[in-house]
Write a protein that holds these residues in place. Sequence first.
Motif, PDB file in Angstrom:
ATOM      1  N   TYR A 116       0.827  -1.201   0.000  1.00  0.00           N
ATOM      2  CA  TYR A 116       0.000   0.000   0.000  1.00  0.00           C
ATOM      3  C   TYR A 116       0.867   1.259   0.000  1.00  0.00           C
ATOM      4  N   GLN A 117       0.498   2.230  -0.847  1.00  0.00           N
ATOM      5  CA  GLN A 117       1.238   3.480  -0.973  1.00  0.00           C
ATOM      6  C   GLN A 117       0.277   4.636  -0.672  1.00  0.00           C
ATOM      7  N   PRO A 118       0.235   5.092   0.568  1.00  0.00           N
ATOM      8  CA  PRO A 118      -0.756   6.111   0.944  1.00  0.00           C
ATOM      9  C   PRO A 118      -0.581   7.437   0.228  1.00  0.00           C
ATOM     10  N   THR A 119       0.617   7.723  -0.289  1.00  0.00           N
ATOM     11  CA  THR A 119       0.840   9.000  -0.975  1.00  0.00           C
ATOM     12  C   THR A 119       0.437   8.949  -2.437  1.00  0.00           C
ATOM     13  N   LYS A 120       0.153   7.761  -2.937  1.00  0.00           N
ATOM     14  CA  LYS A 120      -0.189   7.622  -4.350  1.00  0.00           C
ATOM     15  C   LYS A 120      -1.648   7.981  -4.573  1.00  0.00           C
ATOM     16  N   ARG A 121      -1.921   8.794  -5.594  1.00  0.00           N
ATOM     17  CA  ARG A 121      -3.283   9.211  -5.882  1.00  0.00           C
ATOM     18  C   ARG A 121      -4.050   8.085  -6.571  1.00  0.00           C
ATOM     19  N   ASN A 122      -5.374   8.081  -6.367  1.00  0.00           N
ATOM     20  CA  ASN A 122      -6.254   7.088  -6.998  1.00  0.00           C
ATOM     21  C   ASN A 122      -5.838   5.651  -6.685  1.00  0.00           C
ATOM     22  N   GLN A 123      -5.325   5.425  -5.496  1.00  0.00           N
ATOM     23  CA  GLN A 123      -4.964   4.072  -5.079  1.00  0.00           C
ATOM     24  C   GLN A 123      -6.218   3.201  -5.017  1.00  0.00           C
ATOM     25  N   VAL A 124      -6.145   2.015  -5.609  1.00  0.00           N
ATOM     26  CA  VAL A 124      -7.288   1.093  -5.561  1.00  0.00           C
ATOM     27  C   VAL A 124      -7.410   0.564  -4.133  1.00  0.00           C
ATOM     28  N   PRO A 125      -8.582   0.663  -3.506  1.00  0.00           N
ATOM     29  CA  PRO A 125      -8.735   0.170  -2.132  1.00  0.00           C
ATOM     30  C   PRO A 125      -8.338  -1.300  -2.019  1.00  0.00           C
ATOM     31  N   ILE A 126      -7.808  -1.672  -0.853  1.00  0.00           N
ATOM     32  CA  ILE A 126      -7.312  -3.022  -0.641  1.00  0.00           C
ATOM     33  C   ILE A 126      -8.406  -4.065  -0.853  1.00  0.00           C
ATOM     34  N   ASP A 127      -9.587  -3.832  -0.293  1.00  0.00           N
ATOM     35  CA  ASP A 127     -10.647  -4.831  -0.436  1.00  0.00           C
ATOM     36  C   ASP A 127     -11.075  -4.993  -1.887  1.00  0.00           C
ATOM     37  N   LEU A 128     -11.049  -3.895  -2.656  1.00  0.00           N
ATOM     38  CA  LEU A 128     -11.414  -3.979  -4.066  1.00  0.00           C
ATOM     39  C   LEU A 128     -10.338  -4.718  -4.870  1.00  0.00           C
ATOM     40  N   GLN A 129      -9.077  -4.581  -4.476  1.00  0.00           N
ATOM     41  CA  GLN A 129      -8.012  -5.346  -5.128  1.00  0.00           C
ATOM     42  C   GLN A 129      -8.227  -6.846  -4.946  1.00  0.00           C
ATOM     43  N   ILE A 130      -8.577  -7.249  -3.730  1.00  0.00           N
ATOM     44  CA  ILE A 130      -8.783  -8.674  -3.449  1.00  0.00           C
ATOM     45  C   ILE A 130      -9.999  -9.189  -4.213  1.00  0.00           C
TER      46      ILE A 130
END
Length: 347
Positions: free
Chosen positions: A86-100
């Motif tokens: 997880y990269q909290p500074t990255k914009r538009n990060q895909v949520p963890i639960d949605l990745q799974i």
Amino acid sequence: MQDLKVFERFISDIKYVNDFRQLQHVSVKCSTKNKGGISKIKRRRARFHPMEQLNEIEFRKTYRYTKENMRRIIEIVKDDIEVDYYQPTKRNQVPIDLQILAAIRFFGGTEHPQLTAMAHGVSLHTMAKITRRVASVLSSKASRYIRMPATLSEKERMTRSFQSLSNMPQVIGALVQSTVRLQLEASRSQHNRSCSSGGGSTDSPVPTELVHLQLVSDAEHKIRDLDIRLSDELDLNTSPEVFSLSRIKERFEQNEFRGRILLGNDTLSCSSSLFTPVQYPRNKAEELYNHAHAVTFAPAIKCLNVWFRRFGILGSELLGTFGSAKQTITALALLHNMAIDWNDHSV
């Protein structure tokens, strides 16, 4: 515009098109410039949330698990993904639960990967990164979920469960083999370079490799042992060689299971630890043995069929390196065992 209409008609026949349509809802922000009164429109796709927007039946058909069991998987996996990726500074990060969720839907193979990616608001390239990431985290937990019985009580319980099928004693597992196709990234890149330089037709197929799988099933259709090998490691007579190179054979030779046996099919050779059918039974006793063997061996066949049916990519083609394919296959075995433990039947 005509091409777009044709595409829309095509995807309207796909049962998961509702997911795609929900992505077309956009939020529009308008700001008027001073010069000429020109409106500047900024469009942003709404991200799909399957847990909230699908009912239980739709969710289970699409993701192969009930919502409750999917939440269990997310709880097991998400902390490791947050720590490692997880990269909290990255914009538009895909949520963890949605990745799974996206990865498990991709593993199900119920639709084209491009549609899976679009349904979760990511590109196909990002989708590939997500699936490798989730598979890596899951496969790291394999020793907890894919293992042969270790204690005496576990071994006795497993042999009793097999014996209850057709009164065949001392059976601790049934061994079955299969193959999965793998398109190696190196082969694909070489093929693309060759085509771009005029060295071949773009319609020529990309070379694929065969990955040989050997699994040991218990009577409840759980995968207890898994061996994965690339075809380059093996000679032409693959089935006996996969078994001879496997760790499970070595464990039986070291008498770890104390006189208990495995069952195999007629492609393997009978030994003191691996019992196979009599190819040409000559009397009633051998016919009865073959019948008992077939009934007791059946859970391994069902285990393999259910596993391949739940995760459709096993029956199509994996893409990547052998290492990433091995992690994916291991992750799918782990997810299969979770489903058996939770009584979450395959669709």
